[in-house]
Scaffold this motif. Structure first.
Motif, PDB file in Angstrom:
ATOM      1  N   ALA A  40       2.063   5.536  -5.394  1.00 49.75           N
ATOM      2  CA  ALA A  40       0.957   4.595  -5.180  1.00 49.75           C
ATOM      3  C   ALA A  40       1.418   3.144  -5.335  1.00 49.75           C
ATOM      4  N   ALA A  41       2.278   2.877  -6.311  1.00 46.05           N
ATOM      5  CA  ALA A  41       2.762   1.510  -6.549  1.00 46.05           C
ATOM      6  C   ALA A  41       3.614   1.021  -5.389  1.00 46.05           C
ATOM      7  N   GLN A  42       4.498   1.876  -4.889  1.00 48.26           N
ATOM      8  CA  GLN A  42       5.372   1.490  -3.782  1.00 48.26           C
ATOM      9  C   GLN A  42       4.553   1.134  -2.545  1.00 48.26           C
ATOM     10  N   GLY A  43       3.462   1.837  -2.329  1.00 47.33           N
ATOM     11  CA  GLY A  43       2.616   1.565  -1.173  1.00 47.33           C
ATOM     12  C   GLY A  43       1.577   0.480  -1.427  1.00 47.33           C
ATOM     13  N   VAL A  48      -5.838   3.815  -5.738  1.00 48.67           N
ATOM     14  CA  VAL A  48      -5.176   5.048  -6.151  1.00 48.67           C
ATOM     15  C   VAL A  48      -4.560   4.859  -7.536  1.00 48.67           C
ATOM     16  N   LEU A  49      -3.924   3.719  -7.760  1.00 54.83           N
ATOM     17  CA  LEU A  49      -3.367   3.423  -9.082  1.00 54.83           C
ATOM     18  C   LEU A  49      -4.465   3.458 -10.144  1.00 54.83           C
ATOM     19  N   ALA A  50      -5.602   2.859  -9.821  1.00 54.18           N
ATOM     20  CA  ALA A  50      -6.715   2.816 -10.774  1.00 54.18           C
ATOM     21  C   ALA A  50      -7.204   4.231 -11.090  1.00 54.18           C
ATOM     22  N   ARG A  69      14.010   3.684 -12.135  1.00 53.21           N
ATOM     23  CA  ARG A  69      12.987   2.700 -11.766  1.00 53.21           C
ATOM     24  C   ARG A  69      11.588   3.212 -12.107  1.00 53.21           C
ATOM     25  N   THR A  70      10.804   2.318 -12.645  1.00 48.28           N
ATOM     26  CA  THR A  70       9.415   2.617 -12.970  1.00 48.28           C
ATOM     27  C   THR A  70       8.522   2.247 -11.785  1.00 48.28           C
ATOM     28  N   ALA A  71       7.244   2.507 -11.917  1.00 50.77           N
ATOM     29  CA  ALA A  71       6.287   2.097 -10.881  1.00 50.77           C
ATOM     30  C   ALA A  71       6.321   0.575 -10.724  1.00 50.77           C
ATOM     31  N   PHE A  72       6.512  -0.144 -11.822  1.00 47.22           N
ATOM     32  CA  PHE A  72       6.607  -1.604 -11.786  1.00 47.22           C
ATOM     33  C   PHE A  72       7.795  -2.044 -10.928  1.00 47.22           C
ATOM     34  N   ASP A  82      -0.375  -6.950  -5.525  1.00 48.04           N
ATOM     35  CA  ASP A  82      -1.585  -6.453  -6.183  1.00 48.04           C
ATOM     36  C   ASP A  82      -1.270  -5.266  -7.097  1.00 48.04           C
ATOM     37  N   ALA A  83      -0.387  -4.397  -6.664  1.00 48.89           N
ATOM     38  CA  ALA A  83       0.016  -3.258  -7.496  1.00 48.89           C
ATOM     39  C   ALA A  83       0.754  -3.753  -8.739  1.00 48.89           C
ATOM     40  N   LEU A  84       1.594  -4.746  -8.554  1.00 46.71           N
ATOM     41  CA  LEU A  84       2.329  -5.336  -9.670  1.00 46.71           C
ATOM     42  C   LEU A  84       1.357  -5.892 -10.711  1.00 46.71           C
ATOM     43  N   ASP A  85       0.380  -6.644 -10.251  1.00 49.24           N
ATOM     44  CA  ASP A  85      -0.632  -7.215 -11.152  1.00 49.24           C
ATOM     45  C   ASP A  85      -1.415  -6.119 -11.870  1.00 49.24           C
TER      46      ASP A  85
END
Length: 181
Positions: A40-43, A48-50, A69-72, A82-85
């Motif tokens: 979800a983070a990569q995309g 979905v992350l929420a 590597r993490t999702a971050f 937005d995923a990073l935030d």
């Protein structure tokens, strides 16, 4: 990739919810160690992350894939601001290095993601942090020929004469920063 991971990868929240409600195993990963959160983070799929963070139990926010590597990291590497935030707001550890010693700053700079790089600088990531090859994010940006990232990092205070050891020879960042552009 199973159906659950693919739904996270492509951002299909409703399908993900149906699969979870039908008893799909939420703690799954693909052959590269990517979890639902990584996909979800990569995309950049924040809804979905929420769902993953708020509705599923025992989700490891800082779980690493086989590259360390993490999702971050994945969000930074793929320019997903937005995923990073969202991940930072969820309390992720943004100082983790992957197996090659790269921080999210290295990955964003090397890929030329200026907006993500700016956000990482604003988060206060160490500009002089070196990876396993002794390279800083400035080196990664210069090697990737991303002049906007080079300028951003220099403006943020990266050392232009950061010395590195690459293939037993010494290089200064200044010639790389001058680059072919």
């Amino acid at each position: 990739m199973n159906a659950l991971l693919l739904s996270a990868w492509f951002g299909h929240l409703r399908i993900l919810q149906i699969l979870v409600n039908s008893g799909a195993k939420i703690h799954c990963e693909n052959k590269d160690g990517l979890t639902l959160l990584h996909c979800a983070a990569q995309g950049g799929h924040v809804p979905v992350l929420a769902f993953i963070m708020e509705d599923l139990e025992d989700v490891a926010l800082d779980q690493a894939d086989k590259l360390g590597r993490t999702a971050f990291h994945r969000a930074a590497e793929h320019g997903q601001l937005d995923a990073l935030d969202f991940l930072v707001g969820s309390g992720c550890d943004h100082s983790i290095k992957d197996k090659e010693g790269n921080t999210a700053l290295h990955l964003a700079a090397g890929r030329g993601h200026v907006a993500v790089l700016q956000q990482l600088v604003d988060f206060g990531l160490d500009l002089e942090e070196r990876n396993a090859e002794g390279l800083t994010a400035l080196h990664a940006a210069a090697e990737g020929t991303h002049p906007d990232c080079v300028q951003l990092l220099l403006g943020a205070g990266s050392s232009v004469d950061a010395l590195t050891q690459v293939a037993r020879s010494r290089h200064w960042c200044l010639p790389w920063a001058a680059g072919p552009w």
